[in-house]
Write a protein that holds these residues in place. Structure first.
Motif, short mmCIF file in Angstrom:
data_model
loop_
_atom_site.label_atom_id
_atom_site.label_comp_id
_atom_site.label_asym_id
_atom_site.label_seq_id
_atom_site.Cartn_x
_atom_site.Cartn_y
_atom_site.Cartn_z
N LEU A 41 0.83 -1.20 0.00
CA LEU A 41 0.00 0.00 0.00
C LEU A 41 0.87 1.26 0.00
O LEU A 41 0.58 2.22 -0.72
N ALA A 42 1.94 1.27 0.78
CA ALA A 42 2.82 2.42 0.81
C ALA A 42 3.48 2.65 -0.54
O ALA A 42 3.58 3.78 -1.03
N GLU A 43 3.93 1.55 -1.18
CA GLU A 43 4.58 1.66 -2.48
C GLU A 43 3.60 2.12 -3.56
O GLU A 43 4.01 2.71 -4.57
N SER A 44 2.32 1.86 -3.35
CA SER A 44 1.30 2.28 -4.31
C SER A 44 0.90 3.74 -4.11
O SER A 44 0.08 4.28 -4.87
N GLY A 45 1.46 4.39 -3.09
CA GLY A 45 1.15 5.79 -2.82
C GLY A 45 0.02 6.00 -1.83
O GLY A 45 -0.46 7.12 -1.67
N PHE A 46 -0.40 4.91 -1.14
CA PHE A 46 -1.50 5.00 -0.19
C PHE A 46 -1.10 4.32 1.13
O PHE A 46 -1.59 3.23 1.46
N PRO A 47 -0.21 4.95 1.90
CA PRO A 47 0.20 4.35 3.17
C PRO A 47 -0.96 4.22 4.14
O PRO A 47 -1.88 5.05 4.15
N ILE A 48 -0.92 3.18 4.95
CA ILE A 48 -1.97 2.96 5.94
C ILE A 48 -1.88 4.03 7.02
O ILE A 48 -0.79 4.37 7.49
N ILE A 49 -3.01 4.57 7.41
CA ILE A 49 -3.05 5.56 8.48
C ILE A 49 -2.54 4.90 9.77
O ILE A 49 -2.92 3.78 10.11
N GLY A 50 -1.67 5.61 10.45
CA GLY A 50 -1.08 5.08 11.68
C GLY A 50 0.17 4.25 11.47
O GLY A 50 0.72 3.70 12.43
N ASP A 51 0.64 4.15 10.23
CA ASP A 51 1.84 3.36 9.94
C ASP A 51 3.09 4.18 10.22
O ASP A 51 3.42 5.11 9.49
N ARG A 52 3.78 3.82 11.29
CA ARG A 52 4.98 4.54 11.69
C ARG A 52 6.22 4.05 10.97
O ARG A 52 7.27 4.68 11.03
N LEU A 53 6.10 2.91 10.29
CA LEU A 53 7.27 2.32 9.64
C LEU A 53 7.32 2.66 8.16
O LEU A 53 8.37 3.05 7.63
#
Length: 281
Positions: free
Chosen positions: A227-239
């Motif tokens: 999801l992060a690589e697709s440009g949509f990081p998960i909310i609350g993702d600290r990593l």
């Protein structure tokens, strides 16, 4: 050996019969017997006998010549209080749990009292051993399987390895996912291994989107990374996102597991319909 956070690490070979582990460690660790017994209960003491090494929990277990005792004492780890999981189903040979944010799937040499397997061992009736079958990130929440025999652990692990378990997640992500596509197949390899995630848009509100994710593989942090690589990081993702320590918890829930039950011999489905990720943050 002393290290960060006042850690104490000791490795002692029993050269002659010397009573029990608590007495032996008491003489060399500088810890009280009460501290040592608590450390044992929480999985911070190990016994090597021959080629076998396992956690030592019985304070009065007698030692043999040639045994080796390992102490991994970290007061910060041992002071942690486990978040309480909810039992979804107890099938006897395995159980299904709703793991909360913060609870671990697997322990470390420093302890295992904050793991879902140890919780299962201590709270299920009748009591039985617990074995890790698959992992769910400490920061994630949702469904996780725990096996209660080595044969059941092998059977369930085979289902995962052969991709015969359907695993689905819900996640709140930053941005309007619908502008990308209503459905996205992410297949970027992870750690040099094939990784496939099917991501489906559910709804969008206030600059964020709820997505449904089905994974064909089970790589470390797969959903978060894809999801992060697709440009949509998960909310609350600290990593993999931009969340800070004081932000909300990771908005990722493993809400569905479906497979052929090795106990009943028929298809089963476990589902969370009231998972946190289904609602607003």
């Amino acid at each position: 050996m002393n290290g960060p956070a006042n850690r104490i690490e000791k490795h002692i070979v029993v050269e002659s019969p010397a009573g029990n582990a608590v007495d032996l460690l008491y003489d060399v660790s500088g810890l009280s017997k009460g501290q040592l017994k608590a450390a044992m209960t929480k999985g911070a003491v190990w016994l090597t006998r021959g080629k076998n090494t396992q956690r030592l929990r019985r304070a009065k277990r007698e030692l043999r010549t040639g045994d080796e005792i390992h102490l991994y004492y970290d007061p910060e780890v041992l002071a942690e209080i486990p978040a309480e999981p909810k039992l979804v189903a107890d099938v006897g040979g395995y159980s299904v749990w709703n793991k909360p944010y913060g609870l671990r799937s697997q322990g470390s040499k420093w302890g295992d009292h904050c793991t879902v397997t140890r919780w299962a061992e201590r709270h299920l009736l009748p009591e039985r051993p617990a074995f890790v079958v698959h992992r769910l990130d400490r920061a994630a929440n949702g469904l996780i399987l725990v096996a209660h025999s080595k044969s059941m652990a092998a059977a369930l692990s085979s289902l995962f390895q052969d991709r015969n378990i359907e695993k689905r997640y819900r996640a709140w992500v930053s941005g309007d996912f619908s502008r990308q596509s209503s459905r996205l197949r992410a297949d970027t390899p992870i750690d040099g291994k094939q990784a496939i995630s099917e991501i489906t848009f559910v709804r969008q509100e206030n600059g964020r989107s709820l997505v449904d994710v089905r994974i064909e593989t089970g790589r470390k942090h797969q959903v978060r990374r894809h999801l992060a690589e697709s440009g949509f990081p998960i909310i609350g993702d600290r990593l993999y996102g931009a969340a800070a320590n004081n932000d909300v918890d990771l908005q990722l829930t493993a809400y569905l597991l479906a497979f052929q039950c090795p106990v009943a011999g028929e298809p089963v489905e476990y589902r969370l319909d009231d998972a946190p990720a289904f609602e607003g943050v």
